[in-house]
Motif scaffolding. Structure first.
Motif, PDB file in Angstrom:
ATOM      1  N   ILE A 259      79.200  35.407  81.636  1.00 49.17           N
ATOM      2  CA  ILE A 259      79.734  36.684  80.854  1.00 49.17           C
ATOM      3  C   ILE A 259      79.960  36.251  79.219  1.00 49.17           C
ATOM      4  CG2 ILE A 259      81.945  37.820  80.788  1.00 49.17           C
ATOM      5  CD1 ILE A 259      82.430  37.555  83.666  1.00 49.17           C
ATOM      6  N   ILE A 260      80.547  35.124  79.064  1.00 47.37           N
ATOM      7  CA  ILE A 260      80.574  34.400  77.781  1.00 47.37           C
ATOM      8  C   ILE A 260      79.122  34.839  76.704  1.00 47.37           C
ATOM      9  CG2 ILE A 260      80.671  32.472  76.157  1.00 47.37           C
ATOM     10  CD1 ILE A 260      82.779  31.603  78.159  1.00 47.37           C
ATOM     11  N   TRP A 261      78.038  34.334  77.421  1.00 50.35           N
ATOM     12  CA  TRP A 261      76.924  34.488  76.666  1.00 50.35           C
ATOM     13  C   TRP A 261      76.325  35.977  76.811  1.00 50.35           C
ATOM     14  CZ3 TRP A 261      75.127  30.945  73.364  1.00 50.35           C
ATOM     15  CH2 TRP A 261      75.669  29.664  73.452  1.00 50.35           C
ATOM     16  N   ALA A 262      76.566  36.607  77.676  1.00 51.57           N
ATOM     17  CA  ALA A 262      76.092  38.109  77.714  1.00 51.57           C
ATOM     18  C   ALA A 262      77.050  38.767  76.571  1.00 51.57           C
ATOM     19  CB  ALA A 262      76.538  38.557  78.928  1.00 51.57           C
ATOM     20  N   ASP A 263      78.311  38.454  76.384  1.00 53.42           N
ATOM     21  CA  ASP A 263      78.929  39.026  75.125  1.00 53.42           C
ATOM     22  C   ASP A 263      78.377  38.515  74.030  1.00 53.42           C
ATOM     23  OD1 ASP A 263      80.785  40.473  76.780  1.00 53.42           O
ATOM     24  OD2 ASP A 263      82.377  38.778  77.023  1.00 53.42           O
ATOM     25  N   GLU A 264      77.869  37.300  73.714  1.00 50.93           N
ATOM     26  CA  GLU A 264      77.327  36.853  72.370  1.00 50.93           C
ATOM     27  C   GLU A 264      76.063  37.777  72.435  1.00 50.93           C
ATOM     28  OE1 GLU A 264      78.146  34.437  70.256  1.00 50.93           O
ATOM     29  OE2 GLU A 264      80.029  34.643  71.401  1.00 50.93           O
ATOM     30  N   PRO A 270      74.930  45.799  71.073  1.00 48.72           N
ATOM     31  CA  PRO A 270      75.731  46.428  72.010  1.00 48.72           C
ATOM     32  C   PRO A 270      75.284  47.224  72.981  1.00 48.72           C
ATOM     33  CG  PRO A 270      76.519  46.661  69.768  1.00 48.72           C
ATOM     34  CD  PRO A 270      75.235  46.114  69.443  1.00 48.72           C
ATOM     35  N   LYS A 271      73.995  47.705  72.884  1.00 49.27           N
ATOM     36  CA  LYS A 271      73.137  48.623  73.634  1.00 49.27           C
ATOM     37  C   LYS A 271      71.978  47.618  74.502  1.00 49.27           C
ATOM     38  CE  LYS A 271      73.852  52.781  70.740  1.00 49.27           C
ATOM     39  NZ  LYS A 271      73.189  54.027  70.487  1.00 49.27           N
ATOM     40  N   HIS A 272      72.160  46.445  74.404  1.00 50.11           N
ATOM     41  CA  HIS A 272      71.357  45.896  75.153  1.00 50.11           C
ATOM     42  C   HIS A 272      71.553  45.916  76.867  1.00 50.11           C
ATOM     43  CE1 HIS A 272      68.847  41.909  76.499  1.00 50.11           C
ATOM     44  NE2 HIS A 272      68.212  42.441  75.608  1.00 50.11           N
ATOM     45  N   CYS A 273      70.943  46.970  77.501  1.00 48.28           N
ATOM     46  CA  CYS A 273      71.215  46.958  78.977  1.00 48.28           C
ATOM     47  C   CYS A 273      71.289  45.861  79.884  1.00 48.28           C
ATOM     48  CB  CYS A 273      70.366  48.061  79.404  1.00 48.28           C
ATOM     49  SG  CYS A 273      70.781  49.808  78.731  1.00 48.28           S
ATOM     50  N   ILE A 302      73.750  54.458  78.212  1.00 48.68           N
ATOM     51  CA  ILE A 302      72.703  54.115  77.221  1.00 48.68           C
ATOM     52  C   ILE A 302      71.323  54.464  77.776  1.00 48.68           C
ATOM     53  CG2 ILE A 302      71.693  52.273  75.996  1.00 48.68           C
ATOM     54  CD1 ILE A 302      74.386  50.881  76.075  1.00 48.68           C
ATOM     55  N   ASN A 303      71.290  54.119  79.148  1.00 50.14           N
ATOM     56  CA  ASN A 303      69.749  54.187  79.916  1.00 50.14           C
ATOM     57  C   ASN A 303      70.117  54.493  81.070  1.00 50.14           C
ATOM     58  OD1 ASN A 303      67.329  54.211  80.927  1.00 50.14           O
ATOM     59  ND2 ASN A 303      66.844  52.268  80.282  1.00 50.14           N
ATOM     60  N   PRO A 304      70.338  55.970  81.448  1.00 47.78           N
ATOM     61  CA  PRO A 304      70.360  56.126  83.030  1.00 47.78           C
ATOM     62  C   PRO A 304      69.610  55.838  84.141  1.00 47.78           C
ATOM     63  CG  PRO A 304      70.743  58.117  81.520  1.00 47.78           C
ATOM     64  CD  PRO A 304      70.124  56.950  80.698  1.00 47.78           C
TER      65      PRO A 304
END
Length: 357
Positions: A259-264, A270-273, A302-304
């Motif tokens: 989660i920490i690295w996904a947040d980075e 911010p739109k990186h699905c 962002i991407n359905p």
């Protein structure tokens, strides 16, 4: 060897007009090793004539040293990969033993709770003893590297900069490897090409990331993290490398770290699905369903049609026994990838659960 017959190299002695004819292989020699006819006539290497060779042997020597050097680098990388793997096993072990959320603690039975609590009381003692040990080991290793760098005398070299030709060659190989990686899903062969690319330019961030992600796709998650870290040393804001590290950590069961690295990654984009999916699925695996649903909704907004996000939402709903709702998202995912066996199996589980009611 005949291909070098027409090679002309100017004598290092600026006062000599002739081209180099002989080279000296004597390890202790202090004179110029490249010699023209005039150098030979002056008898500079007369004390070790047995070590003089024709110019053609120079190119054989360069080729041999290039291979030996690359073999050494490969061996050193293997050693570092093994060290990184052990390091991440240690990190994962410490986290697994000592780090639990309140919800994770409540999911344990009473004996497990008692054991975890008893061990957690000893954490300070463990930390004090082992941190000092690891810190000293790392310092010894760093001191050894500093000495080796000093022995290499890199500051005295004037040819150690990467040439534009090497950069272009590295990029050419990267593009070849990328086709194998992205178009053909041939990750093992792609890695071989990325390794060649990195010989010419060790800082080719694209090759570093694609090697990392190829390793991830092969299930070699610890190794993937090692190479993602190398890419991040070149570009700490490379979103793809941040995501690759997060996804690998998730697969290793290190959900909080993931989660920490996904947040980075999401700070960069911010739109990186894929990063949103990784964060959401890590939250689900921590049984933080509400937070997981909130994140996966962001991705689908962002991407359905983001495949991973669709099945991830289905699984989050399934884990909360919302089987009808889960089916909706599994079906949407299978419309995109009908051959995804894992999703088909989860869909069947939901149908079975509904029929049993």
């Amino acid at each position: 060897m005949n291909q070098n017959n027409d090679t002309n190299i100017k004598c290092p002695n600026s006062e000599h007009a002739n081209n180099v004819k002989i080279v000296c292989f004597n390890e202790s020699c202090k004179a110029d090793r490249l010699q023209c006819i005039e150098c030979i006539q002056n008898g500079i290497h007369i004390t070790h004539l047995q070590h003089q060779q024709d110019l053609l042997f120079l190119f054989e020597h360069i080729s041999d040293i290039e291979k030996q050097c690359e073999d050494l680098i490969i061996d050193l990388n293997k050693q570092m990969d093994m060290a990184y793997e052990q390091f991440y096993l240690l990190i994962g072990g410490i986290r697994s033993k000592y780090q639990k959320s309140k919800q994770q603690f409540l999911n344990l039975d009473s004996k497990q709770m008692n054991y975890f609590f008893a061990e957690s009381i000893k954490f300070k003692s463990f930390e004090q003893t082992n941190f000092i040990l690891i810190q000293q080991s790392i310092k010894d290793f760093q001191d050894s590297i500093v000495k080796l760098l000093s022995d290499l005398k890199l500051s005295e070299l004037n040819y150690n900069q990467i040439s534009n030709q090497d950069i272009d060659k590295s990029e050419e190989l990267y593009k070849k490897g990328y086709k194998l990686y992205w178009d053909d899903d041939n990750y093992k062969e792609a890695i071989k090409i990325f390794d060649q690319s990195l010989i010419f330019n060790p800082k080719n961030c694209n090759s570093l990331y694609c090697k990392a992600d190829s390793l991830r796709m092969l299930g070699q998650y610890n190794e993937a993290i090692v190479w993602a870290d190398k890419a991040l040393k070149v570009d700490s804001k490379d979103c793809d490398s941040l995501y690759c590290k997060a996804a690998s950590l998730k697969m290793l069961g290190q959900y909080n770290e993931a989660i920490i690295w996904a947040d980075e990654a999401l700070k960069v984009d911010p739109k990186h699905c894929s990063s949103l999916f990784t964060k959401s699925d890590s939250l689900r695996l921590l049984k933080m369903f509400k937070q997981s649903m909130e994140v996966i909704e962001q991705s689908l907004k962002i991407n359905p049609n983001h495949f991973d996000s669709l099945w991830a939402k289905g699984k989050c709903l399934q884990d909360q026994n919302q089987y009808q709702e889960a089916l909706i998202y599994y079906k949407k995912a299978l419309m995109i990838n009908p051959n995804h066996e894992w999703t088909r199996d989860r869909k069947d589980e939901c149908l079975k659960a509904i029929n049993q009611k």
